[in-house]
Structure formats: C-alpha cells, structure tokens
Design a protein around this motif. Structure first.
Motif: not given
Length: 353
Positions: A151-175
């Motif tokens: 389980k990845v916390i992909g974002d948090w505060a509503a007005d702050e950046p989320a986990v970058p798409l490229a990084l999250l894609t790498s997570v999904v591909e590796a898992v």
C-alpha cells in the motif's frame, strides 16, 4: 456431518452442501440428509460465501497509535461476528502477525504490509517512512512479506504534490514483476490520476477521480474502493468548518464521489466495499452508500461478498471451496436489514453462531 440447504446468491438457486472438514461439498452427503451422521444446521433461507471488507485497518484505532495484537484479535472477531469472513488490510502500523493466518476462529486476512509513506505524505511514524529513492524497493519488500499486496500513500494534503507519476509507475512495474499488487491511497486529483495512469491494482478512496479515466481503469483492471461511509460520516463536520483551501477541496471531491462511483460501475470498473472506520464489522453500512450512489442492491451486496471474494482470489459457494458461509432468513438484496442479523455463520467448517 454438518449439512446446509438454502438459496445461493447471486445465482438464486437452491442448493445442498455438506462440510468435509474445512471444505464445502456440493450435493447430498453420504447417506443423505436424513443419514444417521447428518446434522442440518441450515434448512432454508439465503446463503452467501460470507461478507468481505476490502479496506479495514484492525489493530489500532487510529494511525500513529501503537499496534495492539489483542485489539487486532478483538476487531477481527467483530468482523467475523457480523458475517465478514474475509478482509483485506491495505496498510497497518506493522506487518500482520503470523498467528492471524493460523487462527481458525478469525476471518481470512489479505494483508498489504505496512503503509508506505514518502516524506510529508502520512502521519509521521504511522507506517513505514521511506524516501522517494527507496520507495520501489520498499514496495517490493512489503508485498513479499505480506499476502502479495503493498500500500502506497500516493498523496496526502489536498494542496500539496502527489507521488510523481514516473515513480509510482516504477513501483507498480516492480511489484507486478515480483508477482504482487499495489493499492494506492489517493484523495487529490493528481494523486488519483497518477494511480490510474501508473496501473495501480486498486484506488483507495479515489476522491477527485476524473471520469475520463474510467474506461482505462476498467480495461486494466484497476478496482475502485471509495470507502463512502468513512467520508459520509465526516461531511457535516467538514461543512461546519471555516472555508479554506483544504476544506473546500475536500468538499468539492465529496460532491462528485457518488456520481463517480455510479459512473465507474456503469463503465465496468470493479467497485468494492471497504469501511476504513470503526467499529469493525460494519461493512453493511457501506452497501447503503453504494446503493445511494446508484448501484443495484445485488451489485452493492456483491461488492461486499462474491465480487470481492473473486477479486481476492477466493471462491464462492462451490464444491471444494473453503467451508465459509453466512445464512440469512430473508433475501438481503430485498431486506438489507437482514445483513445485521445472520441466522448462521460458518467459518472454516466451524459453526460460529
């Protein structure tokens, strides 16, 4: 020898089963229902393969509180006593203890290891805090150490950046390469978009979901776990707060959630029931919200039973399946209140009630 007769949902066919140890067998038992060793424990009514809560966090009443194994046992027992015979825990403060899987009196648990949070994106110390550079490896480790999920916390505060798409894609591909699956917490437009585009296996909450992404979700098999009851319980409190960026974004997201859930279901996305709240054993309340969103009574019930079990890789009421079932005196698709009053609960071949 324990025997069961009733109408199986969703097929709506009357069937007979008998229990062979921890396994369900279809048809009359050896010697027939009137045999000397046969005991009919359910004779009529409606049968489900148990309810399912796919987003629950037993073991602590809130993030940041130390994990309590005795509380974990009690809360899993609350699930079981409500007819919830399978749960998925998408993130906890510590990995699920080995004894949970071995305890015949507890529901079947699909765990996702510890929450994975990059800096600034979760309650500090509540899960596994990792740097963005270490997130991919940590995700593979948690999936391997759990039931195959992380389980990845992909974002948090509503007005702050989320986990970058490229990084999250790498997570999904590796898992995925390691044979695991990825659940993503997402409550912002960017976080939800990134989770879908990265190919996550499930969106947890999915607030601010862009309807233009629904066809992609359906095609790639990304499930939607909106946890509507958890949000719905907080709506009045949020509306009473002073206007502000985070409060206003939260309410804007909530105002679209019911429509997005309905649209997701209509687009062929697998919509599932999860509570993300306490007390445990209250997934029936989530079905009410799913129906408010526009799902039929049968689709909503499936989201917390046979559909969810299939998604988790668990069979329904078929020959050779685990002997898990719940019986109701009335059809729960016509009488939702019946879900609060199961007439019989059987888990791993043992009569719970």
């Amino acid at each position: 020898m324990l025997c069961i007769r009733g109408v199986v949902l969703p097929e709506r066919e009357e069937r007979v089963f008998w229990i062979d140890g921890e396994v369900l067998r279809a048809g009359d038992p050896p010697g027939g229902l009137a045999g000397r060793d046969a005991e009919t424990i359910v004779d009529g009514g409606w049968l489900l393969p148990g309810l399912v809560d796919v987003h629950t966090h037993p073991g602590a009443l809130e993030p940041g509180v130390p994990f309590d194994e005795e509380l974990l046992r009690r809360q899993l027992g609350e699930h079981r006593d409500a007819g919830v015979l399978a749960v998925r825990t998408p993130g906890t403060a510590q990995r699920m203890p080995a004894w949970v899987e071995k305890d015949p009196e507890l529901p079947r648990v699909t765990s996702a290891g510890r929450w994975l949070a990059t800096p600034g994106r979760f309650f500090p110390g509540a899960g596994r805090d990792v740097s963005e550079a270490d997130l991919v490896q940590a995700a593979v480790e948690e999936a391997a150490a759990s039931s195959g999920w992380c389980k990845v916390i992909g974002d948090w505060a509503a007005d702050e950046p989320a986990v970058p798409l490229a990084l999250l894609t790498s997570v999904v591909e590796a898992v995925h390469a390691a044979g695991g699956k990825v659940a993503v917490h997402c409550q912002t437009a960017e976080g939800t978009r990134n989770a879908v585009l990265a190919g996550a296996d499930s969106l947890e909450h999915g607030m601010h979901l862009d309807p233009a992404l629904l066809d992609r979700m359906a095609a790639q098999g990304t499930a939607f776990v909106p946890t509507l009851s958890a949000f719905g319980a907080n709506v009045d409190e949020m509306r009473a707060r002073e206007p502000g960026v985070r409060r206003d974004l939260w309410l804007a997201g909530w105002d679209t959630m019911l429509g997005n859930v309905r649209a997701a279901h209509e687009a062929g996305v697998t919509v599932l029931a999860g509570t993300d709240s306490f007390p445990c054993g209250t997934v029936a309340g989530e079905l009410t919200w799913l129906q408010r969103a526009g799902l039929s009574a049968e689709a909503a019930l499936g989201a917390a039973s046979w559909t969810a079990r299939s998604w988790l890789g668990l069979p329904g009421l078929v020959d050779g399946a685990p002997a898990d079932l719940v019986a109701y005196d009335t059809d729960p698709t016509l009488d939702p209140a019946a879900l609060d009053h199961p007439s019989r609960i059987v888990l791993r071949g043992r009569v719970v009630r």
